[in-house]
Design an enzyme around this catalytic site. Sequence first.
Site, short mmCIF file in Angstrom:
data_model
loop_
_atom_site.label_atom_id
_atom_site.label_comp_id
_atom_site.label_asym_id
_atom_site.label_seq_id
_atom_site.Cartn_x
_atom_site.Cartn_y
_atom_site.Cartn_z
CG ASP A 234 11.24 32.37 -1.98
OD1 ASP A 234 12.22 32.06 -1.30
OD2 ASP A 234 10.12 32.64 -1.49
CG ASP A 393 7.86 26.36 4.68
OD1 ASP A 393 8.62 27.33 4.66
OD2 ASP A 393 8.02 25.36 3.93
O1 1PR Z 1 10.03 21.22 0.85
O2 1PR Z 1 12.42 20.63 0.83
O3 1PR Z 1 11.22 20.96 -1.32
O4 1PR Z 1 11.75 22.87 0.17
C1 1PR Z 1 10.97 23.86 -0.44
C2 1PR Z 1 11.45 25.19 0.08
O5 1PR Z 1 10.76 26.20 -0.65
C3 1PR Z 1 11.19 25.41 1.55
O6 1PR Z 1 12.32 26.00 2.13
C4 1PR Z 1 10.00 26.39 1.58
O7 1PR Z 1 10.17 27.32 2.65
C5 1PR Z 1 10.15 27.10 0.25
N1 1PR Z 1 8.86 27.49 -0.34
C6 1PR Z 1 7.96 26.65 -0.87
N2 1PR Z 1 6.93 27.37 -1.37
C7 1PR Z 1 7.19 28.66 -1.14
C8 1PR Z 1 6.35 29.79 -1.54
O8 1PR Z 1 6.65 30.95 -1.22
N3 1PR Z 1 5.26 29.52 -2.23
N4 1PR Z 1 8.99 29.87 -0.11
C9 1PR Z 1 8.41 28.74 -0.49
C10 1PR Z 1 9.34 30.13 1.13
C11 1PR Z 1 9.91 31.86 2.45
C12 1PR Z 1 11.16 32.60 2.50
C13 1PR Z 1 10.89 34.02 2.17
C14 1PR Z 1 10.71 34.68 3.50
C15 1PR Z 1 10.96 36.13 3.52
N5 1PR Z 1 9.65 31.44 1.14
O9 1PR Z 1 12.11 32.10 1.68
O10 1PR Z 1 11.95 34.47 1.45
O11 1PR Z 1 9.39 34.40 3.95
O12 1PR Z 1 10.07 36.83 2.73
P1 1PR Z 1 9.76 38.37 3.03
O13 1PR Z 1 11.03 38.93 3.63
O14 1PR Z 1 9.49 39.00 1.72
O15 1PR Z 1 8.62 38.39 3.97
P2 1PR Z 1 11.32 21.35 0.12
#
Ligand code: 1PR
Length: 541
Positions: A234, A393
Site C-alpha cells: 500500500d 473492500d
Molecule cells: O478506489 O480504485 O482508488 O483504489 C484504491 C485502492 O486502495 C483499493 O484497492 C483499496 O483496497 C486500497 N485502499 C484504500 N485505502 C486503503 C487503506 O488501507 N486505508 N488499502 C487501502 C487496502 C488492503 C490490502 C492490504 C491487505 C493485507 N489495503 O492491500 O494489503 O488488507 O494486509 P495485511 O496482510 O497486513 O492484513 P480506488
Amino acid sequence: MPTVYLLDYVAGNIRSLANAIEKCGYTVSWIRSPEEVANADKLILPGVGHFGHCMSQLASAGYLPAINAHIASGKPFMAICVGIQALFEGSVEDPGVPGLGLIKGNLERFDDKDKSVPHIGWNSANSGSKSLHDLHPGSKYYYVHSYMYPYKAGELEAQGWTVATGTYGNETFVGAVAKDNILATQFHPEKSGVAGLRLIKSFLTGEGVKSLGQQLSGPAPTGGLTRRVIACLDVRTNDQGDLVVTKGDQYDVREKGDDRGVRNLGKPVEMAKKYYEQGADEVTFLNITSFRDCPIADLPMLEILRRTAETVFVPLTIGGGIRDTVDTDGTKVSALEIATMYFKSGADKVSIGSDAVLAAEEYYSLGRKLFGNTAIEQISRAYGNQAVVVSIDPKRVFVPKQDATRHATIRTAFPGPKGEEYCWYACTIKGGRETRDMDVVELVQAVEAMGAGEILLNCIDRDGTNSGFDLELINQVKSSIRIPVIASSGAGNPGHFEEVFQKTPTDAALGAGMFHRGEYTVQQVKDYLAEKGLEVRQFEG
Ligand code: 1PR
C-alpha cells in the site's frame, strides 16, 4: 550490444519484455512498420489481449507477409502468449479470423466447470525427455490466458514440433513449441523470473537450439498450477510529501501516537525488489489515496512502476484512482488512458476499486444491461480481461436472521455482538470511508459480467489484524463466480496461508504487514506450504 527487434503493434506491457531482453545483455529496437521487418535478424512477436484483435491488427497494418518472409528466411523468431496462438489456424475466441496457420489446429477455451478461467499463475512447461531451449521441467512459468491448444500426444510432434506442456485441472495444454528457427511460448518468459530470463537468453544466443535433444538438469518435474503468494504494498504520500509503503489496521494507516503521522514502512521500489528476491509470485502496488487526487498528477507512482519493472520479473499490478477523471488543467482523462499510462510504465494488471462499485450499481439500476462504457469493459476490451483486477473492500454486517436483509447472507461461525448468527458483506468505496447498499456477491457477479479477469478480495474487518483470512467471505465469493480470486487481509503467519489454501478454493493469497514488519519472509511462507504438501514455485536464483 547485439540487437533484438520487437514488433510494436499492440497496446500492453511490452516494456517488461524490453527490460528482460536488456537484462540478458541485448539492445531492443522497435519495429513500427512492415518494411522494417526485413532489417531484423532476431524478431520477437509479443501478444496481449484477444486473438482476433491481435490478428486483425497485424493484418490491417500489413505485417503478415513480412512475418511469414522472416520465418521462411530461417532467421530466429520468437512469439509470446497470443503470439504462439497466432501460429495456429484459428481460435474459438474469434471464429472466422485466420491465424498464420504454421501449426495445424484451432485453439479452445479452458473448461471452467471445475476451475477458474482465465488460467492465471505459475505452471509447468514440461518437454519430457526432449530439451526445448532452456526450459526445465521442474521450473515454473507465468501463464495468463483463457484459450489454449489442448495437447494430444504425438500430434504436433508429427508436424515436426518439439512441445512442452502444462496441466490445468484435467486439461493438458501446449505451453511452448519449437521447430527450426521458431520458438513460441504460451507463458510470459519476461514475467517468469530467472527461469524465463534463461529461456530468453537461450533464444537470443541460439544455444538452446543447439542443446535440443540433450539431457536436462534442474529441479525434478512436478504437478500443475502452483499456489500463488503475492506481496502487496500500500503506497501513499506521507505528510512530508514522499511516496512511502504504509500499512493500516483496518485501513487506518496513521500511527497511534499523538502526531498521528502516516506509518512509514519503507521505499516502494526497494521493497518490491526484496519480495521478488524472496520468491513472491506477484507484486501489487495499491496507491491508496489516489481516489482523492488526480492520478495524472501522480507521476512519482509511474516512476515507481518503471523502476520496479527494471528489476522485478514477475507480474506487477497497480491499483488506485483508475476511473474517468479530470486533469488539473481541466482536460478530461478516461480510465482507459490512465490504465494505458500504467501499462506503458510496466504494469501487467490494473486494479479498480471504488469505480467498480459505482459501475455495478449502475449495471443493476439499468436492469443488468451493459453498454461498453464502464472502465472495466473498456480496459478489458483493449488489453484483455486478464489485465483487469477488481479490488474489493468489504465490511461484515451482522443480521439476526437469514431473511432480515435483501442481501446475500451466510450463517457465520463467529456471531455478532448481539449474538447474530448471520451476516453479509457490504461493499465500500474510497478506502472504506463510504459503505454502499451492495453486497460482495452482487459486486463480483456484476464485474465478472463486465469483463474483469480477477478479484482482489480484501476484508476491512481482518486487515492488519494478523488473525488469518476471512474464510467465510472467501468461500462465499468463490462460489459466486468463475474468475480467479486473490484472498487478502489478515495474514499473520505462514499457517494462515496454508489454512486459506486448504479450507477455501482461493486461487492466490496475499500478505502485506507480516512481510513489511519483517516477521516472516515470502520464502518462509512458501517453504511452509511446500512442507505441507502444497505445490509452490521454488525461487531460482
Ligand atoms: O478506489 O480504485 O482508488 O483504489 C484504491 C485502492 O486502495 C483499493 O484497492 C483499496 O483496497 C486500497 N485502499 C484504500 N485505502 C486503503 C487503506 O488501507 N486505508 N488499502 C487501502 C487496502 C488492503 C490490502 C492490504 C491487505 C493485507 N489495503 O492491500 O494489503 O488488507 O494486509 P495485511 O496482510 O497486513 O492484513 P480506488
